[in-house]
Write an enzyme that holds these catalytic residues in place. Structure first.
Site, mmCIF file in Angstrom:
data_model
loop_
_atom_site.group_PDB
_atom_site.id
_atom_site.type_symbol
_atom_site.label_atom_id
_atom_site.label_comp_id
_atom_site.label_asym_id
_atom_site.label_seq_id
_atom_site.Cartn_x
_atom_site.Cartn_y
_atom_site.Cartn_z
ATOM 1 N N HIS A 130 2.028 -34.853 4.122
ATOM 2 C CA HIS A 130 1.703 -33.418 3.718
ATOM 3 C C HIS A 130 1.938 -32.490 5.170
ATOM 4 O O HIS A 130 2.503 -31.312 5.091
ATOM 5 C CB HIS A 130 -0.002 -33.336 3.288
ATOM 6 C CG HIS A 130 0.029 -33.735 2.034
ATOM 7 N ND1 HIS A 130 -0.890 -33.501 0.975
ATOM 8 C CD2 HIS A 130 0.822 -34.708 0.991
ATOM 9 C CE1 HIS A 130 -0.894 -34.175 0.258
ATOM 10 N NE2 HIS A 130 -0.082 -34.888 -0.017
ATOM 11 N N ASP A 131 1.503 -32.994 6.354
ATOM 12 C CA ASP A 131 1.953 -31.992 7.596
ATOM 13 C C ASP A 131 3.225 -31.922 7.734
ATOM 14 O O ASP A 131 3.816 -30.877 7.950
ATOM 15 C CB ASP A 131 1.275 -32.766 8.516
ATOM 16 C CG ASP A 131 1.459 -32.070 9.970
ATOM 17 O OD1 ASP A 131 1.418 -30.916 10.014
ATOM 18 O OD2 ASP A 131 1.978 -32.720 11.051
ATOM 19 N N ASP A 151 -2.680 -48.042 -7.523
ATOM 20 C CA ASP A 151 -2.079 -48.994 -7.614
ATOM 21 C C ASP A 151 -3.037 -49.957 -8.132
ATOM 22 O O ASP A 151 -3.537 -50.772 -7.268
ATOM 23 C CB ASP A 151 -1.295 -49.609 -6.258
ATOM 24 C CG ASP A 151 -0.542 -50.710 -6.846
ATOM 25 O OD1 ASP A 151 -0.385 -51.308 -7.723
ATOM 26 O OD2 ASP A 151 -0.007 -51.175 -5.609
ATOM 27 N N HIS A 171 2.319 -44.978 -2.452
ATOM 28 C CA HIS A 171 1.327 -44.975 -3.597
ATOM 29 C C HIS A 171 0.871 -46.478 -3.815
ATOM 30 O O HIS A 171 0.013 -46.620 -4.654
ATOM 31 C CB HIS A 171 1.756 -44.211 -4.828
ATOM 32 C CG HIS A 171 2.049 -42.904 -4.834
ATOM 33 N ND1 HIS A 171 2.742 -42.165 -5.734
ATOM 34 C CD2 HIS A 171 1.747 -41.892 -3.760
ATOM 35 C CE1 HIS A 171 2.570 -40.811 -5.403
ATOM 36 N NE2 HIS A 171 2.230 -40.617 -4.222
ATOM 37 N N ARG A 216 -0.963 -39.985 4.098
ATOM 38 C CA ARG A 216 -0.960 -38.819 3.241
ATOM 39 C C ARG A 216 -1.049 -37.470 4.135
ATOM 40 O O ARG A 216 -0.258 -36.398 4.010
ATOM 41 C CB ARG A 216 -2.123 -38.570 2.203
ATOM 42 C CG ARG A 216 -1.694 -39.205 0.739
ATOM 43 C CD ARG A 216 -2.867 -38.955 -0.199
ATOM 44 N NE ARG A 216 -2.746 -37.831 -0.617
ATOM 45 C CZ ARG A 216 -4.052 -36.954 -0.847
ATOM 46 N NH1 ARG A 216 -5.097 -37.505 -0.681
ATOM 47 N NH2 ARG A 216 -3.903 -35.831 -1.251
ATOM 48 N N ASN A 242 -4.323 -30.559 -0.484
ATOM 49 C CA ASN A 242 -5.020 -30.990 0.733
ATOM 50 C C ASN A 242 -6.508 -31.180 0.477
ATOM 51 O O ASN A 242 -7.035 -31.587 1.573
ATOM 52 C CB ASN A 242 -4.576 -30.232 2.051
ATOM 53 C CG ASN A 242 -3.042 -30.291 2.238
ATOM 54 O OD1 ASN A 242 -2.246 -31.291 1.965
ATOM 55 N ND2 ASN A 242 -2.404 -29.162 2.641
#
Length: 328
Positions: free
Chosen positions: A64-65, A245, A190, A60, A92
């Site tokens: 996100h970066d 999940d 995910h 993640r 974040n």
């Protein structure tokens, strides 16, 4: 047929990412810091088995970066001068891998001071951690430089939100030169990890704004929604965590997609994947293929994502500490 489709997708991925990847290269540190990738890999292999949940947060963090200012480790920077940074933005706040990355950086600074970027550490650690838990391997061309700017609002504006519909999701990905297939395959991340209730609780209690347990998202399987309400008892619960999940959240596999098809995706953005015919067709094709097909297409999309708006050459800097811009 599925294998030909996968090969075509990988060739397109390579072509589209080619411009940025031309500035990166595999083995970038072969001469300047020959042990760099081994140091990252060895640290990940030593520690992820004892903390497998960190694999999802490293993945993640990389995602996100790259979606904000490109893959330049701006998500790692602390706020300065009274201005909040990307890591202070709501998407974040649950990232927990900063210390892990800092420890790898310290080892690399000891080995080769001022050579290996934090941006490359994020990309390598994400790849290696997924591999340790049994997921796919992908090439990580290196040579990224670190950014010097990190702005909270940009993270809020550019990181895809779990409440997005398909049109919004696709636009968010296209803004970063990613396509529909990349959206589908990268959503497959995910399959590992956890989420706090407040990321999806409106689907359980306040989908239309009317409020209450009867105001649930109709696209969510009612039995799954009932199970989620047993864990997430209020709309504002921001401490309880839920597996993204269920029953397989530490295993990199196809069960996420099977859950989405059964209307058991945790987020609205998960449910959105089956509201588009082409997206749903991609999911059906991969779950009816051998598991390695998903691994291949996921890997191809990760390579593309890792090349988003990279800084190379004389751009940016090589930070001494990942949370701080260098003092000049």
């Amino acid at each position: 047929m599925v294998r030909r489709t996968v090969l075509a997708a990988l060739l397109v991925a390579a072509a589209l990412a080619g411009g940025a990847r031309a500035q990166l290269k595999e083995g970038f540190y072969d001469y300047s810091c020959p042990q760099a990738e081994k140091i990252v890999k060895d640290y990940v292999k030593a520690h992820i088995p004892h903390a497998p949940d960190v694999a999802s947060t490293l993945l993640r963090t990389h995602f996100h970066d790259c979606f904000v200012r490109g893959c330049d480790a701006s998500v790692l920077l602390n706020a300065t001068g009274g201005s909040e940074a990307e890591k202070d933005a709501a998407p974040n706040l649950t990232l927990r891998g900063f210390g892990f990355i800092d420890r790898i950086k310290a080892l690399l600074e000891k080995e080769c001071p001022g050579v290996v970027s934090c941006a490359d550490i994020v990309a390598l650690a994400a790849r290696d951690s997924v591999g340790v838990i049994g997921g796919p391997f992908w090439s990580v061309p290196t040579g990224r430089r670190d950014g010097t700017v990190s702005i909270k609002q940009e993270a809020l504006d550019q990181i895809p939100a779990p409440t997005m519909n398909f049109t919004q999701l696709l636009q968010s990905f296209q803004n970063k030169s990613l396509n529909l297939a990349d959206l589908v395959w990268l959503s497959g991340a995910h399959t590992i990890g956890i989420s706090q209730c407040n990321s999806f609780s409106e689907r359980l209690y306040n989908f239309t704004g009317r409020g209450g347990p009867d105001d649930a998202d109709p696209s969510l399987d009612p039995l799954y929604a009932a199970k989620l309400r047993l864990k997430c008892k209020t709309l504002t619960d921001n401490t309880t965590i839920v597996e993204m999940d269920p029953g397989s959240f530490r295993t990199f596999d196809l069960s996420y997609y099977r859950g989405v098809l059964k209307r058991r995706g945790l987020f609205q953005s998960d449910a959105a994947l089956i509201t588009d015919a082409a997206s749903k067709a991609d999911i059906l094709s991969v779950i009816n293929a051998p598991p390695e097909v998903f691994f291949q297409v996921f890997a191809g999309s990760m390579v593309k994502m890792g090349a988003i708006e990279v800084k190379t050459g004389s751009e940016g800097e090589i930070r001494k500490h990942c949370a701080l811009v260098n003092k000049h």
